[in-house]
Each structure stands twice: as C-alpha cells, then as structure tokens.
Motif scaffolding. Sequence first.
Motif, PDB file in Angstrom:
ATOM      1  N   VAL A  76       3.984  -5.835  -6.474  1.00 56.52           N
ATOM      2  CA  VAL A  76       2.923  -4.578  -6.665  1.00 56.52           C
ATOM      3  C   VAL A  76       3.100  -3.496  -5.685  1.00 56.52           C
ATOM      4  N   GLY A  77       3.279  -2.385  -6.118  1.00 64.39           N
ATOM      5  CA  GLY A  77       3.145  -1.368  -5.084  1.00 64.39           C
ATOM      6  C   GLY A  77       2.377  -0.031  -5.773  1.00 64.39           C
ATOM      7  N   HIS A  78       1.642   0.743  -4.752  1.00 66.12           N
ATOM      8  CA  HIS A  78       0.852   1.870  -5.121  1.00 66.12           C
ATOM      9  C   HIS A  78       1.505   2.995  -4.533  1.00 66.12           C
ATOM     10  N   SER A  79       1.832   3.987  -5.258  1.00 66.05           N
ATOM     11  CA  SER A  79       2.413   5.311  -4.614  1.00 66.05           C
ATOM     12  C   SER A  79       3.521   5.262  -3.738  1.00 66.05           C
TER      13      SER A  79
ATOM     14  N   GLY B 116       0.364   6.471   4.140  1.00 70.31           N
ATOM     15  CA  GLY B 116      -0.749   6.675   4.875  1.00 70.31           C
ATOM     16  C   GLY B 116      -1.920   5.685   4.739  1.00 70.31           C
ATOM     17  N   ALA B 117      -1.766   4.716   4.059  1.00 73.64           N
ATOM     18  CA  ALA B 117      -2.929   3.761   3.666  1.00 73.64           C
ATOM     19  C   ALA B 117      -2.847   2.610   4.536  1.00 73.64           C
ATOM     20  N   ASN B 118      -3.460   1.491   4.061  1.00 71.80           N
ATOM     21  CA  ASN B 118      -3.553   0.093   4.605  1.00 71.80           C
ATOM     22  C   ASN B 118      -3.731  -0.924   3.718  1.00 71.80           C
ATOM     23  N   PRO B 119      -3.774  -2.092   3.971  1.00 68.96           N
ATOM     24  CA  PRO B 119      -3.943  -3.241   3.054  1.00 68.96           C
ATOM     25  C   PRO B 119      -5.768  -3.398   2.791  1.00 68.96           C
TER      26      PRO B 119
ATOM     27  N   ILE C 212      -0.571  -8.747   1.533  1.00 66.50           N
ATOM     28  CA  ILE C 212      -0.618  -7.583   1.626  1.00 66.50           C
ATOM     29  C   ILE C 212      -0.465  -6.799   2.913  1.00 66.50           C
ATOM     30  N   PRO C 213       0.908  -6.695   3.302  1.00 67.80           N
ATOM     31  CA  PRO C 213       1.579  -6.329   4.570  1.00 67.80           C
ATOM     32  C   PRO C 213       0.844  -4.806   4.921  1.00 67.80           C
TER      33      PRO C 213
ATOM     34  N   HIS D 260       0.880  -1.219   0.078  1.00 69.67           N
ATOM     35  CA  HIS D 260      -0.011   0.016  -0.002  1.00 69.67           C
ATOM     36  C   HIS D 260       0.894   1.396   0.044  1.00 69.67           C
ATOM     37  N   GLY D 261       0.249   2.270  -0.320  1.00 65.27           N
ATOM     38  CA  GLY D 261       0.850   3.695  -0.225  1.00 65.27           C
ATOM     39  C   GLY D 261       0.902   4.451   1.040  1.00 65.27           C
TER      40      GLY D 261
END
Length: 178
Positions: free
Chosen positions: A67-70, A12-15, A36-37, A9-10
């Motif tokens: 896979v990664g977001h932001s 400030g986010a979470n799974p 998805i840690p 996740h990016g």
Amino acid sequence: MPRNAIIFHGTGANPDVVWLPWLGRRLTERGYAVQIPHYPDINVEPIATFLPKVLANHRFDEHTVLVGHSGGAALLLALLEHIDVTVPQAILVAGYCTRPNTSDEPVLQEQYDWAAIKAHVRDLYFVNSRVDPYGCDEQQGRAMFERLGGTQIVRDDGHFGDYDQPYDTFELLDKLID
C-alpha cells in the motif's frame, strides 16, 4: 502462510500520519505482519539510488500486500517493476506515474516496464480523487489503469489525508485488502 503488508508513506510524511497507523492496526488484528517504514528521503533521493535501499530493507513474496500513499504510491511502481515475485495486491492511493505538478519528482523513473509491473501483482487498485491539491488526481489513476489494468476508484476526497486534511481512518482500504 503468514500474510505481510508494507505501507509506504508519502513525500515529507512519516509512519504516524493520516490513516497509516489505523490501517496498520486493522491489518495486524486480521493476522498480517505489518511494516510501516520511515523513509524521509522518499521523493528526495533519486529513485535510481533510493530503490535499491528499499528493496534491500524488505522481503517481498507471494503473501505481501503493498500500500502506498502519494509519493509512496509512485514508489510502488518502481518496486513492482523490480521485484522478482508476484504479490497478491498493491493499492496506490493518490498515486501518479508522471509529474503531477511543477515540483521535482525524484521518486519517478523516466520510463517504466509496464509489462513487468503488471506481471508482479495480481490485483492492482488505483484510488484517486478528482480534487487532489497536488495533481495526484483521477487522470493520473487513469494513466496507470490504462497501462496496467486493475481497478480504478475515483472519489472527491482531496489527497486522502494531508497536513490540512485530517484522515484518521480509511475504511475502503480495509475492505479492499484480502
């Protein structure tokens, strides 16, 4: 051999946000062991001390898709530089390799060994938007593409999910992952 996927996740986010749970379910249905840690310190703790924790928490091998977001996509650059195997795929969604805006970006390294990154991934995808509100845009994707090769995909789709941009599914990612 079992296939693995790790989805980051990016900032400030979470799974449980945006398309992460959906992609995890899709890959599980396709036979992947999916992680998805939750890393609340991503892009908060400096990469020099954060990266060893991430490396210690996961196994990376020739069957691991990343896979990664932001901020999670920016983390993938450091991961790929420092692992000692070649993974089959890495997909950086709304990724960046330099500060995309005026915020501090402790997830970024001061410099990268681009040859090492390239040597540790077979297929590399950069998915960026022309209209990213945080500056994780197609220029950021282009900067990584020019250094690493791979495939750059440009859309007009915001940040591909955010607190104000619902993005529950992401069919493109399901199609890109072998």
